[in-house]
Design a protein around this motif. Structure first.
Motif, mmCIF file in Angstrom:
data_model
loop_
_atom_site.group_PDB
_atom_site.id
_atom_site.type_symbol
_atom_site.label_atom_id
_atom_site.label_comp_id
_atom_site.label_asym_id
_atom_site.label_seq_id
_atom_site.Cartn_x
_atom_site.Cartn_y
_atom_site.Cartn_z
ATOM 1 N N SER A 68 0.825 -1.206 0.000
ATOM 2 C CA SER A 68 0.000 0.000 0.000
ATOM 3 C C SER A 68 0.860 1.257 0.000
ATOM 4 O O SER A 68 2.023 1.240 0.449
ATOM 5 C CB SER A 68 -0.904 0.021 1.234
ATOM 6 O OG SER A 68 -0.129 0.252 2.404
ATOM 7 N N PRO A 69 0.298 2.376 -0.484
ATOM 8 C CA PRO A 69 1.038 3.640 -0.401
ATOM 9 C C PRO A 69 1.447 3.994 1.023
ATOM 10 O O PRO A 69 2.519 4.573 1.233
ATOM 11 C CB PRO A 69 0.040 4.662 -0.961
ATOM 12 C CG PRO A 69 -0.825 3.871 -1.887
ATOM 13 C CD PRO A 69 -0.964 2.525 -1.230
ATOM 14 N N GLU A 70 0.618 3.648 1.989
ATOM 15 C CA GLU A 70 0.949 3.941 3.387
ATOM 16 C C GLU A 70 2.152 3.132 3.844
ATOM 17 O O GLU A 70 3.044 3.653 4.538
ATOM 18 C CB GLU A 70 -0.256 3.634 4.281
ATOM 19 C CG GLU A 70 -1.449 4.553 4.063
ATOM 20 C CD GLU A 70 -2.232 4.232 2.785
ATOM 21 O OE1 GLU A 70 -2.081 3.110 2.235
ATOM 22 O OE2 GLU A 70 -2.985 5.107 2.317
ATOM 23 N N ASP A 71 2.212 1.854 3.448
ATOM 24 C CA ASP A 71 3.356 1.035 3.827
ATOM 25 C C ASP A 71 4.624 1.475 3.097
ATOM 26 O O ASP A 71 5.728 1.390 3.648
ATOM 27 C CB ASP A 71 3.074 -0.443 3.536
ATOM 28 C CG ASP A 71 2.089 -1.056 4.511
ATOM 29 O OD1 ASP A 71 1.909 -0.480 5.604
ATOM 30 O OD2 ASP A 71 1.498 -2.108 4.188
ATOM 31 N N ARG A 73 5.246 4.581 2.249
ATOM 32 C CA ARG A 73 5.682 5.799 2.952
ATOM 33 C C ARG A 73 6.381 5.457 4.264
ATOM 34 O O ARG A 73 7.435 6.025 4.581
ATOM 35 C CB ARG A 73 4.482 6.694 3.214
ATOM 36 C CG ARG A 73 4.864 7.983 3.939
ATOM 37 C CD ARG A 73 3.690 8.927 4.092
ATOM 38 N NE ARG A 73 4.126 10.210 4.594
ATOM 39 C CZ ARG A 73 3.663 11.372 4.211
ATOM 40 N NH1 ARG A 73 2.737 11.426 3.269
ATOM 41 N NH2 ARG A 73 4.110 12.492 4.725
ATOM 42 N N SER A 74 5.826 4.541 5.016
ATOM 43 C CA SER A 74 6.438 4.196 6.301
ATOM 44 C C SER A 74 7.777 3.490 6.117
ATOM 45 O O SER A 74 8.640 3.540 6.998
ATOM 46 C CB SER A 74 5.487 3.338 7.137
ATOM 47 O OG SER A 74 5.267 2.082 6.512
#
Length: 236
Positions: A68-71, A73-74
């Motif tokens: 995911s984009p969130e993963d 980014r993190s």
């Protein structure tokens, strides 16, 4: 023909294909870092890097792998650290070299106090000094910058670099006093987003001979050998 812009106060250089040729070292180190941090290279061998931030490259390659984009980014801090470590390890195996006239132009401009030289690059910040040193540039020559780990959207980066230049030098620099120099249509687009002067060079990653001309930069140069005369107004 546009006249030389003697009022330019800030020059924002792209790196790959503009100041230097990384000769495959970036792709190889990115692949190693992606496998280390995200357990896949996402098919990077056929990926076109030109004009993209490293963050955008991860989005392009990893979302289709179910990340995911969130993963993404993190995972950026770990990726940035791994990328720098791998690049430092392998870059000596690649014939990295400066683009034509790049050293001469940067060196001459360093003697002009009214000009600030900085960077706007898709590279993450940790890899920038490694590439610059490999091509014979001192990273300290570039006083401000914005990098590919700060936004996936390259158009955001000139705004960051200009803000940093204004704060560092306590000088009011208007967007039209900024020149963004790069080798892709993305560099032209990010210059336009800021309202800066766009300077395109044919030494890098444009996909065909007409691509840069079609984007209508303010200046289109074969290489940097004519930059001082045509853009800045400093003759030979």
């Amino acid at each position: 023909m546009l006249q030389p812009l003697t009022d330019i106060q800030l020059i924002l250089w792209d790196i790959d294909g503009t100041l230097l040729w990384p000769k495959g070292s970036g792709r190889a180190s990115t692949k190693l870092a992606m496998i280390e941090v995200f357990q896949t290279d996402g098919g990077i061998d056929s990926h076109h890097f030109g004009g993209k931030t490293d963050w955008q490259t991860l989005l392009d390659l990893l979302i289709s792998e179910g990340i995911s984009p969130e993963d993404i980014r993190s995972g950026l801090p770990a990726f940035e650290a791994a990328l720098a470590r791998h690049l430092e390890s392998i870059i000596g195996d690649y014939p990295v070299e400066p683009c034509p006239a790049a050293h001469n132009v940067v060196t001459i401009l360093r003697d002009h106090e009214f000009l600030v030289q900085g960077l706007v690059t898709g590279n993450v910040s940790s890899t920038v000094p490694i590439k610059l040193r490999a091509a014979g540039f001192d990273p300290s020559w570039f006083m401000v910058g914005a990098f590919g780990n700060e936004s996936p959207n390259r158009n955001d980066l000139p705004f960051l670099a200009l803000e940093r230049a204004i704060q560092r030098f306590d000088r009011h620099i208007r967007p039209e006093q900024v020149a963004v120099v790069g080798d892709t249509v993305a560099d032209i687009a990010c210059a336009r987003a800021l309202g800066a002067v766009s300077v395109a060079v044919k030494t890098g990653y444009a996909t065909d001979p007409d691509e840069l001309a079609s984007a209508q930069p303010d200046y289109l140069l074969d290489d940097l050998s004519t930059f001082l005369d045509r853009v800045i107004g400093l003759g030979p």
